[in-house]
Structure formats: C-alpha cells, structure tokens
Scaffold this active site. Structure first.
Site, PDB file in Angstrom:
ATOM      1  CE  LYS A  54      21.331  81.805  46.774  1.00  0.00           C
ATOM      2  NZ  LYS A  54      19.739  79.791  47.360  1.00  0.00           N
ATOM      3  CG  ASN A  55      19.457  78.873  43.449  1.00  0.00           C
ATOM      4  OD1 ASN A  55      19.745  79.171  44.474  1.00  0.00           O
ATOM      5  ND2 ASN A  55      18.207  79.227  43.585  1.00  0.00           N
ATOM      6  CB  CYS A 149      11.096  79.737  55.023  1.00  0.00           C
ATOM      7  SG  CYS A 149      10.929  79.451  54.134  1.00  0.00           S
ATOM      8  NE  ARG A 154      11.289  76.971  50.116  1.00  0.00           N
ATOM      9  CZ  ARG A 154      12.418  77.804  49.986  1.00  0.00           C
ATOM     10  NH1 ARG A 154      13.230  78.754  50.837  1.00  0.00           N
ATOM     11  NH2 ARG A 154      13.356  77.053  49.008  1.00  0.00           N
ATOM     12  N   PRO A 155       7.674  72.016  52.090  1.00  0.00           N
ATOM     13  CG  PRO A 155       5.907  70.426  51.446  1.00  0.00           C
ATOM     14  CD  PRO A 155       6.485  71.839  51.287  1.00  0.00           C
ATOM     15  CG  ASP A 338      14.460  81.774  43.203  1.00  0.00           C
ATOM     16  OD1 ASP A 338      13.873  82.419  43.852  1.00  0.00           O
ATOM     17  OD2 ASP A 338      14.997  81.495  43.052  1.00  0.00           O
ATOM     18  CB  ILE A 360       6.649  78.935  43.081  1.00  0.00           C
ATOM     19  CG1 ILE A 360       6.749  79.007  41.524  1.00  0.00           C
ATOM     20  CG2 ILE A 360       7.440  77.471  43.646  1.00  0.00           C
ATOM     21  CD1 ILE A 360       6.528  77.434  40.572  1.00  0.00           C
ATOM     22  NE  ARG A 430      19.870  82.446  52.686  1.00  0.00           N
ATOM     23  CZ  ARG A 430      19.002  81.977  52.346  1.00  0.00           C
ATOM     24  NH1 ARG A 430      17.289  82.077  52.544  1.00  0.00           N
ATOM     25  NH2 ARG A 430      18.846  80.647  50.932  1.00  0.00           N
TER      26      ARG A 430
HETATM   27  C1  UD1 Z   1      14.579  76.619  44.677  1.00  0.00           C
HETATM   28  C2  UD1 Z   1      14.869  77.559  44.554  1.00  0.00           C
HETATM   29  C3  UD1 Z   1      14.432  78.052  45.298  1.00  0.00           C
HETATM   30  C4  UD1 Z   1      13.414  78.476  43.990  1.00  0.00           C
HETATM   31  C5  UD1 Z   1      12.557  77.613  44.001  1.00  0.00           C
HETATM   32  C6  UD1 Z   1      11.784  77.169  42.870  1.00  0.00           C
HETATM   33  C7  UD1 Z   1      17.532  76.267  44.821  1.00  0.00           C
HETATM   34  C8  UD1 Z   1      18.628  76.120  46.432  1.00  0.00           C
HETATM   35  N1  UD1 Z   1      16.172  77.534  45.274  1.00  0.00           N
HETATM   36  O1  UD1 Z   1      13.920  75.711  46.291  1.00  0.00           O
HETATM   37  O2  UD1 Z   1      15.348  80.222  45.395  1.00  0.00           O
HETATM   38  O3  UD1 Z   1      12.509  79.679  44.464  1.00  0.00           O
HETATM   39  O4  UD1 Z   1      13.350  76.375  43.683  1.00  0.00           O
HETATM   40  O5  UD1 Z   1      12.489  77.471  41.887  1.00  0.00           O
HETATM   41  O6  UD1 Z   1      17.689  75.919  44.446  1.00  0.00           O
HETATM   42  N2  UD1 Z   1       7.206  70.962  47.457  1.00  0.00           N
HETATM   43  C9  UD1 Z   1       6.657  70.033  47.931  1.00  0.00           C
HETATM   44  N3  UD1 Z   1       7.231  69.285  48.033  1.00  0.00           N
HETATM   45  C10 UD1 Z   1       8.843  68.732  48.282  1.00  0.00           C
HETATM   46  C11 UD1 Z   1       9.644  70.351  47.639  1.00  0.00           C
HETATM   47  C12 UD1 Z   1       8.089  70.684  47.288  1.00  0.00           C
HETATM   48  O7  UD1 Z   1       4.793  70.799  48.545  1.00  0.00           O
HETATM   49  O8  UD1 Z   1       9.203  67.705  48.500  1.00  0.00           O
HETATM   50  C13 UD1 Z   1       6.377  72.670  46.910  1.00  0.00           C
HETATM   51  C14 UD1 Z   1       7.340  73.585  47.551  1.00  0.00           C
HETATM   52  O9  UD1 Z   1       6.753  73.508  48.545  1.00  0.00           O
HETATM   53  C15 UD1 Z   1       6.464  74.794  46.176  1.00  0.00           C
HETATM   54  C16 UD1 Z   1       7.451  74.127  45.380  1.00  0.00           C
HETATM   55  O10 UD1 Z   1       7.063  72.452  45.474  1.00  0.00           O
HETATM   56  O11 UD1 Z   1       5.502  74.960  46.704  1.00  0.00           O
HETATM   57  C17 UD1 Z   1       8.454  74.594  44.547  1.00  0.00           C
HETATM   58  O12 UD1 Z   1       9.606  73.766  44.968  1.00  0.00           O
HETATM   59  P1  UD1 Z   1      10.340  73.489  44.801  1.00  0.00           P
HETATM   60  O13 UD1 Z   1      10.792  73.687  43.358  1.00  0.00           O
HETATM   61  O14 UD1 Z   1      11.119  72.429  45.699  1.00  0.00           O
HETATM   62  O15 UD1 Z   1      11.908  74.500  45.680  1.00  0.00           O
HETATM   63  P2  UD1 Z   1      13.656  74.700  46.416  1.00  0.00           P
HETATM   64  O16 UD1 Z   1      14.246  73.104  45.638  1.00  0.00           O
HETATM   65  O17 UD1 Z   1      13.383  74.325  47.728  1.00  0.00           O
END
Ligand code: UD1
Length: 451
Positions: A54-55, A149, A154-155, A338, A360, A430
């Site tokens: 899915k990802n 969430c 998750r910003p 995950d 994470i 999902r």
């Molecule tokens: C993706 C995956 C999710 C997985 C996660 C970490 C998808 C659709 N989802 O989520 O299943 O759990 O990677 O492997 O691929 N962060 C910030 N600012 C940002 C972006 C991220 O601070 O702009 C932080 C997040 O809060 C978190 C960390 O960075 O603490 C990693 O998040 P991120 O890798 O971005 O997760 P997703 O891409 O949302």
C-alpha cells in the site's frame, strides 16, 4: 497561472466493471461497524501470499498526476487507502479504470481541480502526496493540513519547507495549505529528519522542476525506491536511487508508464510474527525477503526459525522457545516502526523481558494497554515499552486504534486463550488485504461480524 476550480462533491466511483466495484465496496468500504472474533490457540500452517505494498501504491498513484499519458499500475492491494486515493484522483478529474483485479489505469490528462479536501485527508494522511505532483505540473495545489493522529502529531512542515526551497509560495488558509509556483526550480534540500512521504513528495515535485535538485538525508525505504523506479520509467532523471542522496535532473514533461508495485514488507513481517506466535509453520510467498532483513534478523535472534526458500519466499517455524530481545525502531534499513506493535505482541510470549523503543512516532503504544487487558505485562515509559514475557494471554474485547495496532491485536488474539473481539477493524482494512481470509486459509479461527 490557472485559478483554483470550484470543487464538486466527492464523486461516486466511476467503474467500467460493476462486479469489481461491488467486490471492492463490499469487501473494503462498507465495514465501519465490523469486528473480528478470534478463537485463539490454533496453530497456523500452510502458505500465505503477500499482496502489493500500500505504501508504494499510494505515491505511485499520486505520480500519475505528473503526466497526461496513461499510468498503469499492477499488483495493487485491495485495501481502503487505495480506494481513497482513487477517489481523490477521480475527484480531481482523473479517469481511473480497473482493467483487471489489482490493476489500475490512470489517465490524468483532464485535471480540473487541484485540491485534496479535508474529508479525504482526515481518513488518509497520504493524500498529501498530491501536493508535489500538482504544484510541479499545474503550478497550484490546495491540500488540507492533516492534524494529529492516533500515533502522534505527524506534521508536514518538511514537505512544505522543501516545496518553498523549490520556489513555491505556501499559504495556510482555513486549515488548507495553498501552494503556487510558476515553474519550480531545482535546489539542494537537506531533510532535518528522515521522512518517507516527504521524500516522495519532493521527488515528485523535483522531477518537473527546472535544473537539478539534490535531496540529502532522503528516506531509503523500498517504497521510495519503487516510486523512483516508476518516475524514471516515466522519463524522470533520478540517480542515487536507494541511497540517502537523490539527484534529480528536472525534465519539462513526463510520459506514461507501466509498473508493478513491490510486495508489502509489513504484511510479510506481520505473517512472520503470526506464524511464530502460534508455533506454526507458514510459507510466505510473493514477498521480498531483502526488504525485511532487519525483521528477519531480530526474529531469528529471538529464536524464531526463518528459512529463505527463494528470492520471493520464506518459511517461518517455531517449535522451541521465544527469547526476549530488545528492538529500537529507526528508518530503513533498520527495524520499521510499522512492525513495532506486532513484535511487541510476540514479546508478550517470550522468555524474559524486552524493551521496545519507538523512535519514529511519539505516541505509538496504544496497543499496549489493549494487550494488558488480555493479560500482558507491559510498562510504557515515554518512548519505551518494557514487556515482561511469558504471561498467558486471555481473550477479551479490545479496540483497534490504528492500522498496525490492529494487526498486533489480531496476533495477540491468535495466541490468546478463548475469544477475542476486536472493534474498529476498519483500521486494519486500510492496509491489509483480506487478512481474515488469508489467516483462515492457514488454520486460524477468525471471523468478521457486525452486532
Ligand atoms: C510513512 C508511512 C508509514 C510509516 C512511516 C515511517 C506511508 C503512506 N506511510 O509515513 O506507514 O509508519 O512512513 O516509516 O508511506 N515528520 C516531521 N515533519 C514532516 C514529516 C515527518 O516532523 O514534515 C516526522 C514525523 O512526525 C515522524 C517522522 O518524521 O516523527 C517520520 O515520519 P514520515 O517518515 O514522514 O512518516 P510518513 O511519511 O507520514
């Protein structure tokens, strides 16, 4: 620059093959009240095949917005997030056809709206993946800002900073991010934190930017690599694929392409743990063992016997004891967040105590309190959970709080004595393709029902 269109209501899914639509809707969409009933203690035995990731599918679907030609994606999983992404694309004006099961043909030649609305973003954060491609191709995008969430804040600040560095003007209006640009310009972007969808969004923005973009400290997850492979097939020039430094030479136009989505490494890992906790013997096929090397290593250290049968198949067996081993979640190639909840479920049955450190997401232990209701001994302190293993789990009524937490409760239920009822299984729908059917086929007693 074009102005924003006035968005129509979310359109019903247009479908050429009504039987497949019905299948989708009955299996995936109409399940908000569904629960699982699991009778634990059954040994899992047999063969399970792994669905597409899915990802990886979600960013690849978003990438179709980058071209006016058809993008054909194979091996898509039947999960709710894929339907949500499809609705998002259709709502913007894409024509999406399903010529066969697990395949979508996406035609983004007639995009009329450039928006990912709150109704969709709130159900699927990955809707923000529309941002990069829309700004890159159309110079405009409006995406509802995802709130916090169940697993943390998750910003998306890093997505927005990155786009600004490529020359986009970003405004926040009424909870929506509005991004505009004439043509994006390449730049050097160093991510402060490794972000998976952030890297994907920046890659999709940079492929159509003028000049060269370098992304440093980029995510190396296999799903990011899969997207880069698709983009290169579409005519993008991305080098360093699979490493933490991606160099992207912008091009003025991309073409259509055909691509097969990689297997879901988290689904494969989940079945490894399910096999281990039931002391079963499971063959896990159509997976990529290289993508879950960290999970295989850790499970092996804990005493789980995992045999690599081929490049696409594994066998998991556990007759002996499971020994407690600590894990720490980190970006790929280390142990994935995950898989944390599922591993934690396994540790409740290990000999000794294990410390699970979540690096994470800040709030990703909601499954722990549910497992404690089943008899597990877990202490959560900040970003660590200490699990005292060897406690017999007993069936209980539990609540799924997010996608992977749901999977961990299914795993705990497979082990528990008696009946476990899991509420809010829409979370699991999902991201897991027919999980109860796959588990039943290998001997689990699990059924979906509604009160
Ligand atoms: C993706 C995956 C999710 C997985 C996660 C970490 C998808 C659709 N989802 O989520 O299943 O759990 O990677 O492997 O691929 N962060 C910030 N600012 C940002 C972006 C991220 O601070 O702009 C932080 C997040 O809060 C978190 C960390 O960075 O603490 C990693 O998040 P991120 O890798 O971005 O997760 P997703 O891409 O949302």
């Amino acid at each position: 620059m074009k102005s924003f269109g006035c968005r129509a209501n979310i359109s019903p899914t247009v479908e050429l093959q009504p039987s497949l639509l019905l299948y989708f809707q009955s299996k995936v969409f109409c399940n908000l009240m569904d629960k699982f009933r699991i009778i634990g203690g059954k040994r899992l035995e047999g063969r399970v095949s792994i669905s597409g990731a899915k990802n990886s599918a979600l960013p690849c679907m978003a990438a179709s917005l980058l071209t006016s030609e058809n993008v054909v994606l194979h091996n898509l999983p039947y999960v709710r997030d894929i339907i949500t992404m499809r609705r998002l694309l259709e709502d913007m004006g894409c024509m999406v056809l399903m010529p066969e099961r697990h395949t979508l043909k996406i035609d983004a030649s007639n995009i009329k709206f450039f928006e990912a609305p709150y109704e969709l973003v709130k159900t699927m954060r990955a809707s923000v993946l529309a941002l990069g491609p829309l700004v890159a191709r159309f110079g405009q995008a409006e995406v509802s800002l995802p709130g916090g969430c169940a697993i943390g804040q998750r910003p998306i600040d890093l997505h927005l900073k990155g786009l600004e560095m490529l020359g986009a003007k970003i405004e926040l209006v009424g909870g929506n991010v509005i991004a505009r640009a004439d043509r994006l310009k390449g730049n050097n972007i160093v991510f402060e934190k490794v972000t998976v969808t952030g890297t994907e969004n920046m890659m999709m923005a940079a492929v159509l930017a003028e000049g060269v973009t370098v992304l440093e400290n980029a995510a190396r997850e296999p799903e990011v690599t899969d997207l880069a492979i698709l983009l290169n097939r579409m005519g993008a020039r991305i080098t360093g694929v699979g490493s933490s430094t991606l160099k992207i030479e912008g091009v003025s136009k991309l073409r259509g392409a055909e691509h097969t989505i990689i297997p879901d490494r988290i689904e494969a890992g989940t079945f490894l743990v399910a096999g281990a906790i039931t002391k079963g013997s499971l063959e896990i096929t159509e997976c990529n063992p290289d993508h879950i090397a960290s999970v295989i290593d850790k499970l092996s250290e804990a005493g789980v016997k995992i045999e690599r049968l081929s490049d696409v198949a594994l066998r998991v067996e556990t007759n002996g004891k499971i020994v407690a081993k600590d894990i720490t979640t980190e970006p790929f190639p280390d142990f994935p967040t995950d898989m944390q909840a599922q591993y934690l479920a396994l540790m409740t049955q290990a000999e000794g105590s294990a410390v699970v450190t979540e690096n994470i997401f800040e709030n990703r232990f909601m499954h722990a309190s549910e497992m404690m209701r089943m008899g597990a001994s877990i202490t959560v302190k900040g970003n660590q959970a200490i699990i005292e293993g060897g406690k017999q789990l007993t069936g209980a009524k539990v609540l799924a709080s997010d996608l992977r937490a749901s999977a961990s409760l299914v795993i705990a239920g497979l082990n528990a004595d008696g009946e476990t009822i899991i509420d809010r299984v829409y979370h699991i729908d999902r991201g897991y393709d027919k999980i109860e059917e796959k588990l039943c086929k290998v001997g689990a007693s699990i059924e979906r029902f509604r009160d």
